[in-house]
Design a protein around this motif. Structure first.
Motif, PDB file in Angstrom:
ATOM      1  N   SER A 122     -10.919  26.000 -28.270  1.00 17.73           N
ATOM      2  CA  SER A 122      -9.634  25.301 -27.532  1.00 17.73           C
ATOM      3  C   SER A 122      -8.874  26.440 -27.036  1.00 17.73           C
ATOM      4  N   ALA A 123      -8.786  27.681 -27.586  1.00 17.82           N
ATOM      5  CA  ALA A 123      -7.889  28.828 -26.975  1.00 17.82           C
ATOM      6  C   ALA A 123      -8.315  29.252 -25.735  1.00 17.82           C
ATOM      7  N   ASP A 124      -9.618  29.249 -25.525  1.00 15.94           N
ATOM      8  CA  ASP A 124     -10.388  29.655 -24.151  1.00 15.94           C
ATOM      9  C   ASP A 124     -10.178  28.642 -23.276  1.00 15.94           C
ATOM     10  N   LEU A 125     -10.214  27.214 -23.444  1.00 14.62           N
ATOM     11  CA  LEU A 125      -9.877  26.273 -22.692  1.00 14.62           C
ATOM     12  C   LEU A 125      -8.536  26.223 -22.330  1.00 14.62           C
ATOM     13  N   ALA A 126      -7.746  26.423 -23.094  1.00 20.17           N
ATOM     14  CA  ALA A 126      -6.040  26.656 -22.675  1.00 20.17           C
ATOM     15  C   ALA A 126      -6.091  27.530 -21.774  1.00 20.17           C
ATOM     16  N   ARG A 127      -6.548  28.861 -21.987  1.00 21.07           N
ATOM     17  CA  ARG A 127      -6.665  30.142 -20.970  1.00 21.07           C
ATOM     18  C   ARG A 127      -7.128  29.672 -19.851  1.00 21.07           C
ATOM     19  N   ARG A 128      -8.279  29.100 -19.827  1.00 27.86           N
ATOM     20  CA  ARG A 128      -8.747  28.685 -18.315  1.00 27.86           C
ATOM     21  C   ARG A 128      -7.857  27.851 -17.583  1.00 27.86           C
ATOM     22  N   GLN A 129      -7.113  27.085 -18.339  1.00 26.73           N
ATOM     23  CA  GLN A 129      -6.398  25.985 -17.868  1.00 26.73           C
ATOM     24  C   GLN A 129      -5.409  26.669 -17.370  1.00 26.73           C
ATOM     25  N   ARG A 130      -4.583  27.726 -17.953  1.00 20.53           N
ATOM     26  CA  ARG A 130      -3.530  28.491 -17.558  1.00 20.53           C
ATOM     27  C   ARG A 130      -3.837  29.096 -16.151  1.00 20.53           C
ATOM     28  N   ILE A 131      -4.911  29.823 -16.102  1.00 19.55           N
ATOM     29  CA  ILE A 131      -5.558  30.539 -14.992  1.00 19.55           C
ATOM     30  C   ILE A 131      -5.521  29.625 -13.845  1.00 19.55           C
ATOM     31  N   LEU A 132      -6.178  28.756 -14.032  1.00 21.61           N
ATOM     32  CA  LEU A 132      -6.420  27.572 -13.147  1.00 21.61           C
ATOM     33  C   LEU A 132      -5.274  27.037 -12.254  1.00 21.61           C
ATOM     34  N   ASN A 133      -4.349  26.676 -13.206  1.00 20.85           N
ATOM     35  CA  ASN A 133      -2.911  26.160 -12.933  1.00 20.85           C
ATOM     36  C   ASN A 133      -2.363  27.380 -11.695  1.00 20.85           C
ATOM     37  N   GLN A 134      -2.411  28.671 -12.155  1.00 19.11           N
ATOM     38  CA  GLN A 134      -1.746  29.718 -11.409  1.00 19.11           C
ATOM     39  C   GLN A 134      -2.729  29.991 -10.171  1.00 19.11           C
ATOM     40  N   ALA A 135      -3.902  29.699 -10.205  1.00 21.02           N
ATOM     41  CA  ALA A 135      -4.646  29.465  -8.845  1.00 21.02           C
ATOM     42  C   ALA A 135      -4.343  28.454  -8.137  1.00 21.02           C
ATOM     43  N   LYS A 136      -4.086  27.344  -8.641  1.00 22.93           N
ATOM     44  CA  LYS A 136      -3.688  26.124  -7.657  1.00 22.93           C
ATOM     45  C   LYS A 136      -2.258  26.764  -7.071  1.00 22.93           C
ATOM     46  N   GLU A 137      -1.234  27.221  -7.771  1.00 23.23           N
ATOM     47  CA  GLU A 137       0.029  27.776  -6.981  1.00 23.23           C
ATOM     48  C   GLU A 137      -0.340  28.722  -5.992  1.00 23.23           C
ATOM     49  N   LEU A 138      -1.205  29.540  -6.189  1.00 24.37           N
ATOM     50  CA  LEU A 138      -1.580  30.459  -5.061  1.00 24.37           C
ATOM     51  C   LEU A 138      -2.113  29.776  -3.770  1.00 24.37           C
ATOM     52  N   GLN A 139      -2.710  28.717  -3.968  1.00 26.50           N
ATOM     53  CA  GLN A 139      -3.495  27.940  -3.149  1.00 26.50           C
ATOM     54  C   GLN A 139      -2.223  27.261  -2.201  1.00 26.50           C
ATOM     55  N   VAL A 140      -1.461  26.794  -2.855  1.00 22.16           N
ATOM     56  CA  VAL A 140      -0.278  26.126  -2.142  1.00 22.16           C
ATOM     57  C   VAL A 140       0.334  27.256  -1.267  1.00 22.16           C
ATOM     58  N   ILE A 153     -11.352  30.036  -2.528  1.00 22.80           N
ATOM     59  CA  ILE A 153     -10.971  28.608  -2.110  1.00 22.80           C
ATOM     60  C   ILE A 153     -12.111  27.970  -1.210  1.00 22.80           C
ATOM     61  N   ILE A 154     -12.623  26.923  -1.650  1.00 23.94           N
ATOM     62  CA  ILE A 154     -13.697  26.331  -0.868  1.00 23.94           C
ATOM     63  C   ILE A 154     -13.099  25.157  -0.192  1.00 23.94           C
ATOM     64  N   PRO A 155     -13.388  25.157   1.164  1.00 28.60           N
ATOM     65  CA  PRO A 155     -12.347  23.998   1.877  1.00 28.60           C
ATOM     66  C   PRO A 155     -13.089  22.489   1.427  1.00 28.60           C
ATOM     67  N   PRO A 156     -12.164  21.624   1.626  1.00 29.27           N
ATOM     68  CA  PRO A 156     -12.831  20.449   1.501  1.00 29.27           C
ATOM     69  C   PRO A 156     -13.952  19.851   2.246  1.00 29.27           C
ATOM     70  N   ASP A 157     -14.877  19.424   1.596  1.00 26.73           N
ATOM     71  CA  ASP A 157     -16.134  18.846   2.349  1.00 26.73           C
ATOM     72  C   ASP A 157     -16.933  19.927   2.957  1.00 26.73           C
ATOM     73  N   PHE A 158     -16.821  21.121   2.196  1.00 25.90           N
ATOM     74  CA  PHE A 158     -17.610  22.167   2.767  1.00 25.90           C
ATOM     75  C   PHE A 158     -19.109  21.847   2.606  1.00 25.90           C
ATOM     76  N   ASP A 159     -19.650  21.075   1.476  1.00 29.50           N
ATOM     77  CA  ASP A 159     -20.926  20.907   1.422  1.00 29.50           C
ATOM     78  C   ASP A 159     -21.555  20.151   2.682  1.00 29.50           C
ATOM     79  N   GLN A 160     -20.594  19.236   2.948  1.00 31.00           N
ATOM     80  CA  GLN A 160     -21.105  18.157   3.985  1.00 31.00           C
ATOM     81  C   GLN A 160     -21.194  18.767   5.513  1.00 31.00           C
ATOM     82  N   SER A 161     -20.213  20.046   5.594  1.00 30.13           N
ATOM     83  CA  SER A 161     -20.219  20.723   6.889  1.00 30.13           C
ATOM     84  C   SER A 161     -21.628  21.518   7.047  1.00 30.13           C
TER      85      SER A 161
END
Lengths: 824, 297
Positions: free
Chosen positions: A127-145, A196-204
């Protein structure tokens, strides 16, 4: 000299050193143990060394096109082409829901059955690992914004190929702030690479494939129709690309990025192959020019390349260290233990003692170097063969050929001799072993500098390098080991290398003997040194002429000032307009002569001596010396030009700035008087004041006039910076120095200097007029570019110069003026 | 303890030029200048003259820093004189240093022995450097080692020896070539009474063999006991010289220690007077007036 005494002393010193555990350890035990130990250490380190996995975040992972890029929290094994171990060094965090990870796998699986499936089940993440990943993911999303914001602000900053738009200042600052925030967030997040993979990249991607497939199925004649189809190919290929965010200044990020790029590229190639296949096109299409490489280097040559770098460096460094410790023990140590005087009162002369000690030091220096090389070679070979069997790569280090090893041995002799004599001289000067150690650092630094210079692959054997100490043998050895250079040429180079090395060694040995014969060196007492006392002493015990050390300080001061002035003079030159450049350069040259060369010498003369007149030899010479100076200047000038012309091949080419100066001379832009002042009058006065004035009289204080002339000539050469000019100036310095000593006046030298430089200026000015036929053509031939002297003229000049020099040398050296003249 | 040369081994006479047989050591206005930071140029020896005959011990008496060591170093050719001359066994130290070195045995505080050599090796090494043939050298070494009672330290390394042993080895080293001239520079300083006594005896026995000996010291008792003639040296100058009796008579002072102090005080007073005379001259070691003379009861 009694060689029996030398032998006796040599034998005793060797025995003494062999009984010394420290020496034995340094010379024999250390090299034999050090390299194997290093080898073991390296092996241990590679085993123990495990790199922390780097974090890569992929946003929009749901839109990854097939084939499968990921394998759980890793990139799939298949994409690591060169180094399969890299897989575990990257941890991938995606924005797929955790429970969906398997689904993603299955989705990719269904899309691409060709890819090897991943059957290994990863252990459930804590669960600790999961939490860490979640935190990193959130920061990555902030970066994306933030990235989106940046994209809105300045598309060129994010997308390649967009034309750069000129931003308003406010936007510029906003962008800078945005970038700053992003980089800080990136740093905090612990992410090394964000994808960052653009949306619908696989379809393109899929769309491209579809289109290619449809083009293939449609007959060619219909291609015209195709163009009018609602979906144009251009729009199909122009889809948004993924973004990779990294920080180049962060080493971790760089490492992760290179690995990610490797993965992405091989993944891209696979997708490209799929697309080509869909379009019915050959796979080789994207690589029309990929050449096949035929490798000629066999393992021997690869090994030679390694040895050619290792051997010279090790040889030099080990020769120094091997010489240094015995030298300290044999000279400073003997002083320290109080046995020096016992040795000095034995019947052996000082020369015999020094030579006996010198051979001892040299023996240990050579033994250290040889043992180190042997140990290094065998360990290197062993370790590389171990590594080769591990990595199945061809890195077998075969030892160099026997003939190369002979050269190692031959070249070791002059190198060891030079360092042994140098170390012995330094160690004799030192009062104690401890003081001796202090002298090691500068010697080692200089040696290391030279070694690094020789190791540079761009540095090759040249005539000029072949006569330099250490550099010559090192380069020759390097080329010999490399075995790629012309063998005949190397034989030719061996002559100057060996001759000059022997010369330098003898010179150093002479210095060591000289040191050993001087009582102030042998019985140096530790005086209390205080700056105040010393300055007081300098001003109190002024002598009519400066001391040897003061002359040295004057030279160093001039060199340092010249170095500092480089920057100062660069500025006005770089700001000058092209048509004014020449004038400014000439004026700067005059300033340099007066401020940097003449002023320090004059100031030191006034402050540190009691008789300025005697120091600078401001006395009217006898007329015959002025005549001799004129005759010499006139007759030596053509010879000097001819010599520098003939030796041009020997020196490295002139730098641009020097060419500029010589162009300045030949053009008729500048007023003649300025040229004369800058090139002839100023140097004749200023350089003479410094080099034949203060420096020469300081060097002569020991009474060795010949040596003083030689040293002042060399120092005079050295300030001319460029090697060819150094040579010319040093030769002229010899003649002028002789003039100054024999005439007891500075003026004949000034006259000579003025005439020599003046003729250079004059000749370049009238060269164009000399092309007309006339009587002068008996002596010189003038072409468009250059002026050459006929052999007849050169012969006449040589005879005159010889006669004048012989006369000059034969003049009895006048006794020193004992009555000190009043100062100033 | 008598050290006698082996049969057929008498270098003493052979090494001397006949015409200088009478005066083995001759110093004539010997001067040595040193320069250092603090005081500038200074005279370590100021026109020193004396002679020594064979079979005579000449004592050089003076406080520390008086110039004794400098003088003896010049005689041993380690230093070169600035002016004046010193002739030993007919050879000038400045022009024929090698010949002089072959004819003197020199021993001082500064002539240490090698740590990593045994006593035998060390003496043998110097014997070889003096060019003594191997057979003769072995015989000579045996003689010296037994007369100096050094056989038990034959195989002992220098680093393991006591000060007394080292001193013995030094003496052995100095006499290995049986030189006509011996120079001892404070050979007893730092030794305990027993060892010092043995050294004194060794010097006496060398005199009895007819050697010409210079013995420098700052210890009055040694001078009284040993020396035939003495010179009192201070500030690089010889204040008085002659046999002890002569000096006693001349200066009307029976006690040699008092005599020594009187001479030195007189010299200091003279120096102070001279300094006062020319005020502008800089302090040339006036702070050294409190000299430390080691006096033994």
């Amino acid at each position: 000299m009694n060689w029996r005494n030398v032998w006796l002393i040599f034998r005793r010193e060797v025995l003494d050193q062999l009984r010394d555990r420290r020496t034995l350890f340094m010379v024999a035990v250390l090299p034999l143990l050090l390299y194997p130990a290093l080898g073991i250490g390296m092996m241990q380190l590679t085993v123990l060394f495990s790199e922390q996995p780097r974090t890569v975040v992929i946003l929009g992972a749901a839109d990854l096109p097939p084939p499968q890029l990921l394998d759980g929290h890793r990139f799939a094994q298949a994409w690591f082409e060169t180094n399969t171990e890299s897989q575990n060094k990257l941890e991938v965090i995606t924005d797929l829901p955790a429970e969906n990870a398997d689904k993603e796998n299955s989705k990719a699986l269904s899309a691409d059955a060709e890819q090897p499936t991943n059957t290994t089940k990863k252990p459930a993440a804590s669960s600790a690992d999961l939490a860490r990943r979640q935190r990193i993911l959130n920061q990555a999303k902030e970066l994306q914004v933030l990235i989106e914001q940046l994209k809105l602000l300045n598309p060129a900053a994010v997308e390649r190929g967009r034309p750069a738009t000129l931003l308003s200042p406010e936007r510029e600052t906003t962008q800078a702030q945005l970038r700053k925030t992003m980089s800080e967030l990136f740093k905090q997040s612990g992410i090394q690479v964000l994808i960052i993979i653009p949306p619908d990249f696989d379809q393109s991607i899929e769309a491209v494939k579809q289109q290619l497939a449809s083009q293939r199925s449609q007959p060619r004649e219909n291609s015209a129709k195709d163009a009018t189809a609602p979906q144009t190919p251009a729009s199909n290929f122009d889809y948004p690309r993924p973004l990779i965010i990294r920080n180049r200044a962060d080493d971790k990020s760089v490492i992760a990025y290179t690995r990610v790029v490797e993965v992405m590229e091989s993944w891209e190639r696979q997708i490209l192959r799929d697309q080509l296949k869909a379009g019915g096109l050959p796979e080789q299409l994207p690589t029309p020019i990929r050449a096949h490489v035929v490798e000629l280097a066999d393992s021997q040559q690869v090994a030679n390349n390694v040895w050619s770098k290792l051997y010279p460096a090790m040889l030099i460094i080990m020769a120094v260290t091997g010489a240094f410790y015995p030298a300290i023990d044999l000279a400073a140590g003997e002083k320290e233990r109080g046995t020096m005087e016992t040795l000095l009162i034995c019947p052996a002369s000082r020369t015999e003692i020094v030579i006996g000690k010198f051979f001892t030091v040299m023996g240990f220096s050579m033994a250290t170097a040889v043992l180190n090389l042997l140990s290094l070679s065998f360990t290197g070979k062993y370790v590389s063969s171990l590594a080769a069997s591990n990595l199945s790569r061809n890195v077998d280090l075969t030892l160099p050929a026997f003939s190369s090893l002979v050269w190692v041995a031959v070249l070791l002799i002059p190198i060891a001799a030079l360092f042994s004599a140098l170390c012995l001289a330094l160690a004799t000067f030192a009062r104690s072993s401890k003081e001796g150690q202090y002298y090691l650092t500068p010697l080692l630094m200089v040696t290391l500098g030279l070694t690094v210079f020789c190791l540079s692959p761009a540095v090759e054997m040249q005539p000029f390098y072949s006569i330099l100490p250490v550099v010559g043998p090192a380069l020759l050895l390097k080329e010999r080991l490399l075995g790629t250079a012309d063998s005949h040429l190397l034989w030719l180079y061996s002559i100057p290398v060996l001759l000059t090395s022997a010369g330098y060694s003898l010179l150093a040995l002479w210095w060591a003997i000289d040191q050993f014969s001087r009582e102030e060196v042998l019985f140096r007492e530790s005086e209390r040194f205080e700056l105040k006392l010393w300055l007081k002493q300098l001003l109190r015990d002024k002598t009519p002429t400066p001391s040897f050390a003061e002359a040295g300080v004057c030279f160093v001061l001039i060199m340092l000032l010249q170095f500092a002035a480089l920057k100062m003079f660069q500025q006005p030159l770089s700001q000058a307009k092209p048509n004014e450049l020449g004038g400014i350069m000439l004026k700067l040259m005059i300033v340099q002569q007066v401020a940097i060369i003449a002023t320090p010498a004059l100031m030191m003369g006034i402050i540190l001596t009691t008789s300025v007149r005697q120091t600078f030899q401001f006395r009217l010479p006898k007329l015959r010396y002025l005549a001799a100076s004129t005759i010499l200047a006139l007759s030596v000038f053509p010879l000097s030009l001819e010599l520098s012309h003939r030796l041009a091949w020997f020196f490295p080419p002139l730098p641009e700035s020097m060419k500029q100066v010589s162009e300045l001379l030949s053009k008729n832009e500048q007023p003649l008087w300025l040229l004369f002042v800058a090139f002839a009058i100023a140097p004749a006065i200023c350089e003479e004041l410094a080099f034949r004035g203060f420096i020469l009289s300081g060097l002569r204080q020991g009474g060795r006039h010949g040596l003083a002339i030689v040293i002042s000539a060399i120092s005079f050469g050295v300030i001319h910076m460029v090697s060819q000019q150094v040579f010319n100036a040093a030769l002229l310095g010899l003649i002028i120095g002789l003039l100054a000593v024999q005439s007891r006046s500075i003026y004949p030298g000034m006259l000579y200097h003025f005439l020599h430089n003046g003729m250079q200026v004059g000749l370049s000015q009238i060269q164009t007029q000399l092309t007309k036929p006339g009587l002068h053509q008996v002596f010189i031939t003038v072409s468009e570019k250059e002026l050459t002297f006929r052999p007849l003229l050169l012969l006449l000049c040589a005879l005159t110069a010889m006669a004048a020099l012989t006369w000059l040398v034969s003049q009895p050296y006048p006794p020193r003026e004992d009555s000190p003249a009043p100062a100033n | 303890m008598i050290i006698r040369a082996g049969p057929g081994f008498s270098l003493g006479r052979r090494f001397c030029r006949e015409d200088h047989w009478q005066l083995m050591i001759q110093l004539d206005r010997l001067t040595k200048k040193f320069s250092d930071f603090k005081t500038g140029e200074r005279l370590a020896l100021d026109h020193v003259s004396f002679d020594v005959k064979p079979g005579e011990i000449f004592g050089l008496l003076g406080p520390n820093g008086a110039g004794k060591t400098t003088c003896l170093r010049i005689l041993s050719t380690v230093l070169k004189p600035s002016s004046g001359s010193a002739i030993i066994a007919g050879y000038d130290v400045a022009t024929h240093p090698a010949q002089v070195r072959a004819r003197i045995g020199f021993m001082s505080n500064n002539t240490g022995i090698y740590d990593r050599m045994t006593a035998w090796e060390l003496v043998e090494y110097y014997g070889r450097l003096y060019g003594i043939p191997q057979a003769q050298l072995t015989q000579r070494l045996e003689t010296i080692f037994s007369t100096l009672q050094m056989n038990e330290i034959r195989e002992v390394l220098g680093s393991k020896m006591s000060t007394g042993m080292k001193q013995k080895v030094s003496i052995a080293r100095a006499i290995v070539h049986d030189p006509p001239v011996m120079i001892f520079d404070e050979p007893t300083s730092g030794l305990d009474v027993l060892v010092a006594r043995r050294v004194i005896h060794a010097v006496e026995s060398l005199r009895d063999q007819g050697k010409c000996i210079i013995f420098s010291t700052h210890i009055m008792r040694e001078v009284e006991k040993l020396c035939d003639r003495i010179a009192i040296i201070y500030r690089g100058r010889i204040l008085a010289q002659g046999s002890i009796e002569e000096l006693r008579d001349k200066h009307h002072q029976r006690d040699i220690e008092e005599l020594f102090f009187e001479l030195i005080s007189a010299c200091d007073a003279e120096e102070a007077e001279r300094l006062r005379a020319n005020e502008d001259s800089i302090n040339t070691g006036l702070d050294d007036t409190s000299m430390n003379v080691e006096v033994r009861p």
